[in-house]
Scaffold this motif. Structure first.
Motif, PDB file in Angstrom:
ATOM      1  N   ASN A 674      -7.545  -6.562   0.557  1.00  0.00           N
ATOM      2  CA  ASN A 674      -7.849  -5.293   1.225  1.00  0.00           C
ATOM      3  C   ASN A 674      -8.398  -4.243   0.266  1.00  0.00           C
ATOM      4  OD1 ASN A 674      -6.791  -6.492   3.533  1.00  0.00           O
ATOM      5  ND2 ASN A 674      -4.748  -5.685   3.127  1.00  0.00           N
ATOM      6  N   ARG A 744       3.577 -11.865   0.138  1.00  0.00           N
ATOM      7  CA  ARG A 744       2.652 -10.795  -0.230  1.00  0.00           C
ATOM      8  C   ARG A 744       1.359 -10.892   0.583  1.00  0.00           C
ATOM      9  NH1 ARG A 744      -0.682 -10.579  -5.807  1.00  0.00           N
ATOM     10  NH2 ARG A 744      -1.850 -12.041  -4.517  1.00  0.00           N
ATOM     11  N   GLN A 747       2.005  -9.670   4.144  1.00  0.00           N
ATOM     12  CA  GLN A 747       2.086  -8.206   4.150  1.00  0.00           C
ATOM     13  C   GLN A 747       0.692  -7.583   4.062  1.00  0.00           C
ATOM     14  OE1 GLN A 747       4.682  -7.696   0.802  1.00  0.00           O
ATOM     15  NE2 GLN A 747       6.552  -7.572   2.075  1.00  0.00           N
ATOM     16  N   ALA A 748      -0.152  -8.202   3.241  1.00  0.00           N
ATOM     17  CA  ALA A 748      -1.534  -7.722   3.135  1.00  0.00           C
ATOM     18  C   ALA A 748      -2.282  -7.927   4.456  1.00  0.00           C
ATOM     19  CB  ALA A 748      -2.257  -8.459   2.009  1.00  0.00           C
ATOM     20  N   LEU A 750      -0.942  -7.743   7.435  1.00  0.00           N
ATOM     21  CA  LEU A 750      -0.528  -6.644   8.311  1.00  0.00           C
ATOM     22  C   LEU A 750      -1.274  -5.360   7.964  1.00  0.00           C
ATOM     23  CD1 LEU A 750       3.333  -7.221   8.514  1.00  0.00           C
ATOM     24  CD2 LEU A 750       1.662  -7.537  10.333  1.00  0.00           C
ATOM     25  N   GLU A 751      -1.433  -5.132   6.681  1.00  0.00           N
ATOM     26  CA  GLU A 751      -2.176  -3.946   6.235  1.00  0.00           C
ATOM     27  C   GLU A 751      -3.636  -4.042   6.682  1.00  0.00           C
ATOM     28  OE1 GLU A 751      -3.649  -1.857   2.076  1.00  0.00           O
ATOM     29  OE2 GLU A 751      -2.054  -3.365   2.000  1.00  0.00           O
ATOM     30  N   THR A 754      -4.346  -2.928  10.189  1.00  0.00           N
ATOM     31  CA  THR A 754      -4.387  -1.469  10.399  1.00  0.00           C
ATOM     32  C   THR A 754      -5.704  -0.873   9.920  1.00  0.00           C
ATOM     33  OG1 THR A 754      -3.364  -1.012   8.251  1.00  0.00           O
ATOM     34  CG2 THR A 754      -1.885  -1.325  10.125  1.00  0.00           C
ATOM     35  N   VAL A 755      -6.404  -1.581   9.027  1.00  0.00           N
ATOM     36  CA  VAL A 755      -7.637  -1.053   8.428  1.00  0.00           C
ATOM     37  C   VAL A 755      -8.866  -1.525   9.198  1.00  0.00           C
ATOM     38  CG1 VAL A 755      -9.096  -1.099   6.371  1.00  0.00           C
ATOM     39  CG2 VAL A 755      -6.616  -0.888   6.128  1.00  0.00           C
ATOM     40  N   SER A 786       4.451  -9.035  12.380  1.00  0.00           N
ATOM     41  CA  SER A 786       3.065  -9.505  12.537  1.00  0.00           C
ATOM     42  C   SER A 786       2.756  -9.814  14.001  1.00  0.00           C
ATOM     43  CB  SER A 786       2.824 -10.736  11.658  1.00  0.00           C
ATOM     44  OG  SER A 786       3.552 -11.847  12.142  1.00  0.00           O
TER      45      SER A 786
END
Length: 1438
Positions: A674, A744, A747-748, A750-751, A754-755, A786
């Motif tokens: 990201n 990790r 989690q990225a 999920l981020e 949002t982007v 997720s």
């Protein structure tokens, strides 16, 4: 002079009403009549349909029309004013009949027409009024010779117009045959000309078309469209204008195209088919000089508004079926193009595509090719979407090629098209060759390296025309040399191939020229792909493929240079990057088709491209702000890597075969996830802003960069999925961090959700699909998060057609992955309940978005069983934990809103057309129809094997849930209507139980048999009764051990069995099937005989009939098996059955006995032979009266190939005659058995007709009265009754009284406040009566003075009240001058007002309720007064 004077006065803003009053006072003359009509026209324009002109005309009717009388001299009569001879008068009347918005104005217009007809009949003299245009049929005419016919015509006409005011279809429909007779009167039998102006008929249709009742509108449209089926009507310009105007406006309403009751789904709209027949007939009969203008106006009308998908589809289909004629020129072609653009608005892709097909066929049938050029045609074709309609290889493409072949030398030559180069060939080839040459010329305007990439439009046009010309050539050389096609294609593409060969070596070729070459190459490859068939035997595609392969090395070297040598440095270059990667992908696909070979040009490019991209991404500008060029190059490098990864994933030949991580994999895995690209420094922001036409800003660029990063990561995770640990911390020094550190990475992800914008999240979903199964046990909360985040994106996308379905599919694949479901079910934690929550949300979404549940159930069923080679060995232990999903699928089926059901019907109709409609070939059938949810579940259940323990447990669990659901639905509402939601759900439940019945064993049936019998006791609809009876018969046939439990069902008291005993008696009527496997049948026959015999004496007629049917069956079996115990009863039983068979008379009893024996369930249905999917899902629902939405044709089961059928599966079609039976339940056949007889009558002998007050004497009107008062008295007999309702409070009572007073001709109604007339409740009851009745405001405190005043005028004041001295209404004789005082609703007439009364009248009562409603009381007295006065006048006249 008067005309000029009138205009002068109007120019000074004088009120037309004042002038009308003045003109009517003077001497009558023809000039004055014209002046009056002129003023009325002005009045009409001013009041904009307010009815003002007709108010005046109504009041002046006696002055404007000649006075009848035998004593007048004929010459004088001719000179007097006669509005009948004025066309403005008749146009005003017609406008009132057809265009007026309020009922009162229409009523006035009918009055004027009626008065004119009455005057004409009384005078008897000839009279005629032509239209304004001077020629054509008369607007009105009269002849004494034709008096009877004319009176009949106008009587029917006025009757129809009056009936239409009711807006009730059951009242109006019987009158419609009279409309046919109007046409018979209106057309001369001798010369076939119009005797009456057709505008009169159009007024009737316009009223119907504009009705608030859509059923009436539909009846009107259907009646109009049927005109030419039975009669010949002469041409009339008004008729054509009416079709273009009001008819097409009415046709824009989608609801008109719904199916008729009982019509099969997909059989087509009756109105749509009639529209097609009407247009074909009407246009064929039009004179040639009129045809072009009519068609042009029709098409322009279609483009003048935003039509819904269904009307534009059927209009287009109707036009496409018009016989070929040269009627349309360039203007009409442009209008058709506008219509095409209108079709793009709709979301229904199939309907949109079908409309495009029909509009192209319209152009081919109706365009005069000599008036249009090939350039015009090619521009028109560009409005069609190849992915929706005009796909190569479809019947439409072939039809277009044939049309071009036939007409290629007839097109108008464009002034700018030179035919140099191919002098001996056709104009089509010359045009296409010239088109390619012009396209390949270097553009004159080019702004250096930073110029924007050209639009794709021109490349698409050239590619399509090239392929059309080549296919046309192929048609011509079909039986001659095949090399001609190759030569023609080579000639067309020579300029392109020449340029493509120079791409790799000519570094100075203009940038825009390279763009255009590559765009044309892509479009040629895309357009050339045959739709609906393989490209292997396509000669043109093979030739094109060979040509492109010869240039592959040059193209690939050019792309490699452009992508890796820092030549792309501006924002506009990102579009070029997309083009280059698209070309690269196409070249890879071509090499795969011909056979991949190591060392081919693409192979040699992939590795350098990958290495150069990594190098660019590794370069970091330490200490410096990034420039626009470096950032653009990074975006391009990441996009190139993503393309390489996708190609490698799709092409195993590109992979090295080793799972060892190389430099590329390590680099991609180590990239910061990201990572957002920093915006270039301020100096270059201006250039960034300037390039806005091809870019949506820096945010879009960054989103694309992150998207490509996740594409690469998805490739890595898929390739190295075995290296992903199930928890974090197991590997100290990971070689591939993104793969070996999954927490990790998730989690990225999920981020990233949002982007990224919604259209870029697909690769993130693909990564989650790989990561979540690995982490569900160790990081459940992260996985649940997720799920939540992904679902929010999906639910937000539900209205976005283009990207919703691909995202939903990816979402379902990762949330409902078999490993995820299995793990979640084991731990039974948050994930398990979250998955079930999402499952129900998806089902809920399906109610408003068709096809969502299909995606879920199809994926789950396939993942559970299809992956295995032998389904019977598959374990369904996981599926058992989610059996609710299959349960919901078995009972799924939304009750559509009308508009949704209509769209489904029309889509099914288009699909049923098959290859006749090219849209079916081009557009993939997504199987999103709601039926496919149940079909998928049923086919899944059919594959289950009862011998497999996991299958058996799954089926048993599902059966229990289905029975529980049935009980729940039954308890929710004890009584439910046929085809209601409860009925449909219960019906689907028992269908599913019948499907899985073969998997039940005796032990399981022991657990559920009581529930099945209990279901038989419930008051069910017919279709459910049949299914319950059927499954009981199958159970008893397979397991006769349950017969004792079945006999127990007859032991309840008769009160409990009133509605349900027929179910169990119906089962006994199939006793021969039940006892088929029982060796000793006599005990069973004895028991059945004893039980049935007692029910033959039931007091309920229906029960007796069912019992007799069962008795007849049992007795025949007793005779066959020689049951001696019943020999003594032989004579009694046989005589009883014989008496029933030969019942005397023709009453209902005999009819019902015959009908129940002929009923399909007893006469034709065989519980064993008819056990098949067709009977369960199509035949039985059809025969039992279920709505067509619930019929699932067997063809849908075979077309649904997502889940295959077991090779041994044979029970598809019913082998018996059941499929040929017609629907109808014996118990319901008496209802409406003759319903069709009345409709067949050509004309009804009697119809509803309201009382027409103008038949009475019309009083002389004082022209000096206020207009409203004068109109209030218009057309009513003289009455001296005043009704005083000042004490009444409720608007409903006042409104009803107002209506009653107006109907019976009271002279006035007194109310407490005139404000009550504005109340909606008052208006609903009065139905405009207040506009025809004088209303006087007298407030309650003023009543004493008012009553005393009326007494002084000679009125008798009568109170409606029960008092000590009141007189019985039957004994009272009303004086002519009567004033009726009504009391308050609660308190009656106050004591102080009773003292003012001359008499009190009371209504005699027979009941115990003390009083009547005040409106009812008043109505009784008003009628009694009217009756007495009518009798007095009758005696006087006699």
């Amino acid at each position: 002079m008067e005309w000029v004077l009138a205009e002068a006065l109007l120019s000074q803003s004088r009120d037309p009403r004042v002038l009308l009053g003045a003109l009517c006072r003077g001497e009558a003359s023809a000039e004055r009549v014209e002046t009056l009509c002129f003023l009325l026209q002005r009045l009409e324009d001013e009041e904009a349909r307010g009815g003002g002109g007709r108010v005046v005309l109504s009041a002046l009717a006696e002055r404007l029309l000649p006075e009848p009388g035998a004593d007048r001299d004929p010459r004088t009569r001719e000179e007097g004013p006669d509005a009948r001879r004025c066309w403005r008068f008749w146009r005003t009347v017609q406008a009132g009949l057809a265009q007026a918005q309020d009922a009162l104005t229409r009523k006035r217009a009918r009055y004027l027409l009626q008065r004119a007809v009455e005057v004409s009949a009384e005078l008897g003299a000839r009279c005629a009024c032509g239209p304004q245009e001077g020629n054509g049929p008369s607007l009105f005419w009269w002849s004494e010779k034709k008096k009877d016919e004319l009176l009949k015509f106008w009587e029917n006409y006025i009757l129809i117009m009056e009936t239409l005011e009711g807006n009730q279809i059951h009242v109006i429909k019987p009158v419609l045959p009279k409309l046919n007779s109007l046409f018979e009167y209106a057309v001369s039998e001798e010369n076939g000309n119009w005797l009456f102006h057709p505008s009169w008929h159009m007024c009737i249709y316009k009223r119907m078309f504009e009705s608030e009742n859509k059923i009436l509108t539909k009846e009107g449209v259907l009646h109009f469209l049927e005109l030419y089926e039975t009669k010949f009507l002469p041409f009339s310009p008004e008729f054509s204008e009416f079709i273009i105007g009001p008819l097409m406006d009415a046709l824009s309403e989608s609801s008109l195209y719904s199916r008729s009751p009982g019509q099969l789904i997909g059989s087509g709209s009756p109105l749509g088919l009639k529209l097609q027949k009407f247009l074909v007939t009407y246009i064929s009969l039009l004179p040639e000089e009129i045809k072009s203008s009519f068609l042009l106006k029709c098409i322009q009308k279609m483009s003048s508004r935003h039509w819904c998908a269904i009307p534009i589809l059927f209009l287009s289909k109707a036009l496409a079926n018009v016989p070929r004629c040269k009627a349309l020129g360039i203007e009409a072609l442009l209008a058709l193009r506008d219509v095409l653009q209108c079709t793009m608005i709709t979301h229904q892709i199939l309907l949109r595509g079908a409309a495009q097909c029909y509009l192209l066929q319209t152009a081919m049938n109706l365009v005069d090719v000599e008036k249009v050029s090939l350039s015009d045609i090619s521009t028109f074709l560009m409005c069609l979407r190849q992915e929706e309609s005009l796909g190569r290889g479809t019947s439409l493409w072939t039809e277009l090629c044939d049309w071009l072949r036939v007409n290629e030398n007839c097109f108008r030559r464009a002034s700018d098209c030179s035919c140099v180069g191919l002098p001996e060939t056709s104009s089509l080839n010359a045009y296409v060759k010239n088109l390619v040459q012009e396209y390949m010329k270097s553009p004159a305007l080019e702004t250096g390296e930073n110029c924007f990439m050209p639009d794709w439009f021109e490349a698409k046009l050239v590619a399509m025309m090239v392929l059309l010309a080549v296919d046309v050539e192929g048609m011509k050389s079909q039986y001659s040399e095949k090399r001609r096609t190759q030569n023609v294609l080579r000639i067309f593409l020579d300029p392109l191939l020449e340029s493509l060969m120079k791409l790799g070596t000519n570094a100075y070729m203009p940038l825009l020229k390279t763009d255009r070459c590559l765009q044309l190459l892509v479009k040629l490859l895309h357009t050339c792909m045959l739709k609906g068939s393989s490209t292997q035997d396509d000669e043109v595609f093979t030739l094109l493929q060979n040509f492109v392969m010869s240039t592959a090395e040059s193209i690939s070297e050019f792309i490699l240079r452009r992508l890796t040598m820092n030549e792309l440095s501006s924002v506009s270059d990102l579009d070029r990057c997309h083009l280059y990667l698209m070309v690269l992908t196409e070249l890879i696909n071509l090499h795969l088709k011909v056979g991949w070979k190591r060392g081919n040009p693409i192979w040699r490019v992939i590795s350098p491209l990958k290495n150069a991209s990594i190098r660019h991404l590794q370069e970091m500008d330490h200490g410096q702000e990034p420039t626009l060029g470096t950032q653009v190059q990074r975006v391009i490098s990441m996009a190139a890597l993503a393309t390489v990864c996708e190609a490698t994933d799709r092409t195993p030949e590109l992979q090295l075969g080793s799972l060892e991580a190389g430099p590329t994999e390590r680099f991609l895995s180590a990239l910061p996830l990201n990572h957002t690209l920093q915006k270039p420094h301020a100096e270059e922001e201006s250039s960034l802003c300037e390039e806005s036409s091809s870019s949506q800003g820096w945010g879009k660029i960054v989103a694309q960069y992150i998207h490509d990063q996740w594409v690469c990561l998805s490739f890595l995770l898929k390739k190295y999925h075995t290296l992903i640990p199930t928890s974090e911390g197991e590997i100290l020094e990971p070689i591939l961090p993104a793969v070996q550190m999954p927490v990790r990475t998730l989690q990225a992800a999920l981020e990233a959700l949002t982007v990224l914008p919604s259209d870029q999240v697909l690769p993130v979903f693909h990564c989650m699909k790989i990561l979540v199964p690995k982490l569900l046990t160790s990081s459940e909360s992260l996985c649940v998060e997720s799920f939540d985040m992904a679902w929010k994106i999906i639910s937000a996308l539900s209205n976005t057609q283009l990207i919703f379905w691909s995202n939903l599919k990816a979402f379902v694949q990762f949330v409902f992955d078999t490993k995820v479901l299995t793990t979640a079910a084991k731990i039974k934690g948050q994930a398990y309940f979250k998955i079930k929550e999402i499952m129900y949300k998806i089902i809920e979404m399906s109610a408003i978005k068709t096809g969502v549940f299909n995606t879920l159930i199809s994926y789950c069923c396939k993942s559970w069983i299809v992956s295995a080679s032998n389904v019977s060995q598959v374990s369904l232990s996981t599926a058992k934990n989610y059996s609710e999903l299959v349960l919901e699928a078995c009972i799924f089926g939304t009750v559509f809103r009308r508009d949704q059901r209509l769209i489904q019907d029309v889509q099914t109709y288009i699909e049923n057309l098959g290859h006749d409609c090219a849209a079916n070939t081009v557009i993939e059938n997504t199987k999103r129809e709601d039926h496919y949810v149940r079909i998928c579940a049923v086919k899944f259940l059919c594959l289950l094997d009862g011998s497999n323990m996991s299958h058996k447990l799954f089926v048993e669990d599902l059966a229990i849930k289905l029975l529980d659901k049935d009980e729940l639905v039954s308890k929710s509402r004890t009584r439910y209507y046929v085809n209601s939601q409860q009925h449909r759900v219960k019906n689907r439940i028992w269908q599913a139980l019948l499907v899985i019945f073969p998997r039940f064993d005796q032990n399981f049936l022991n657990r559920i048999i009581d529930k099945i019998f209990r279901a038989g006791f419930i008051n069910n609809q017919a279709s459910i009764k049949y299914f319950i009876e059927w499954i009981i018969i199958l159970i008893l046939h397979k397991f006769p051990q349950f017969l004792p439990k079945f006999w127990d069902c007859f032991s309840y008291g008769e009160e409990n069995l009133k509605t349900s005993i027929c179910t169990f008696l119906s089962v006994l009527s199939h006793l021969d099937i039940i006892t088929q496997n029982v060796p000793e049948k006599k005990p069973i026959l004895k028991q059945a005989f004893i039980i049935v015999l007692q029910w033959c004496f039931s007091h309920n007629f229906s029960i007796r009939l069912y019992a007799l049917v069962a008795l007849k069956k049992i007795w025949s079996m007793c005779k066959t098996w020689h049951v001696e115990e019943f020999d003594a009863l032989t004579s009694v039983i046989e005589s009883s059955l014989s008496q029933v068979e030969n019942m005397p008379g023709a009453g209902n009893a005999k009819k019902n006995w015959q009908r129940i024996q002929e009923h399909f369930f007893f006469e034709t249905f065989h519980p064993l032979k008819d056990y098949c999917l067709e009977t369960i899902f199509y035949i039985l629902p059809r025969l039992s009266g279920l709505v067509e939405d619930e019929w699932i044709a067997i063809g849908k089961f075979t077309r649904f190939t997502d889940i295959p059928l077991d090779s041994g599966f044979q029970w598809y079609l019913s082998p018996t005659q059941l499929c040929k039976r017609k629907p109808g339940d014996w118990a319901q056949q008496d209802i409406g058995s003759n319903s069709g007889e009345a409709d067949d009558q050509s004309e009804w002998t009697d119809v509803q007709k309201k009382i027409i007050p103008w038949k009475n004497n019309v009083p002389d009107l004082d022209l000096e009265l206020v207009f409203q008062d004068r109109v209030a008295k218009l057309g009513k007999s003289i009455s001296r009754l005043i009704v005083v309702a000042s004490l009444i409070d409720k608007p409903t009572n006042l409104g009803g009284l107002c209506r009653t007073c107006e109907v019976f001709g009271a002279s006035a109604l007194t109310v407490g406040s005139l404000q009550c007339t504005r109340d909606k409740q008052f208006q609903c009851l009065s139905v405009s009566a207040e506009q025809w009745l004088p209303l006087v405001e007298v407030r309650p405190p003023q009543l004493i003075d008012f009553l005393q005043q009326k007494k002084a005028e000679g009125y008798t004041v009568i109170g409606v009240e029960q008092t000590a001295r009141s007189v019985d209404l039957t004994q009272y004789s009303f004086p002519e001058r009567s004033l009726l005082l009504l009391g308050n609703e609660r308190e009656g007439i106050p004591a102080n007002l009773i003292q003012q009364l001359d008499v009190c009248v009371e209504i005699p009562q027979q009941g115990i309720i003390r009083s009547l409603n005040v409106h009812v009381s008043g109505a009784l007295l008003i009628w009694e007064y009217t009756r007495q006065q009518l009798l007095k006048h009758g005696d006087t006249e006699s």
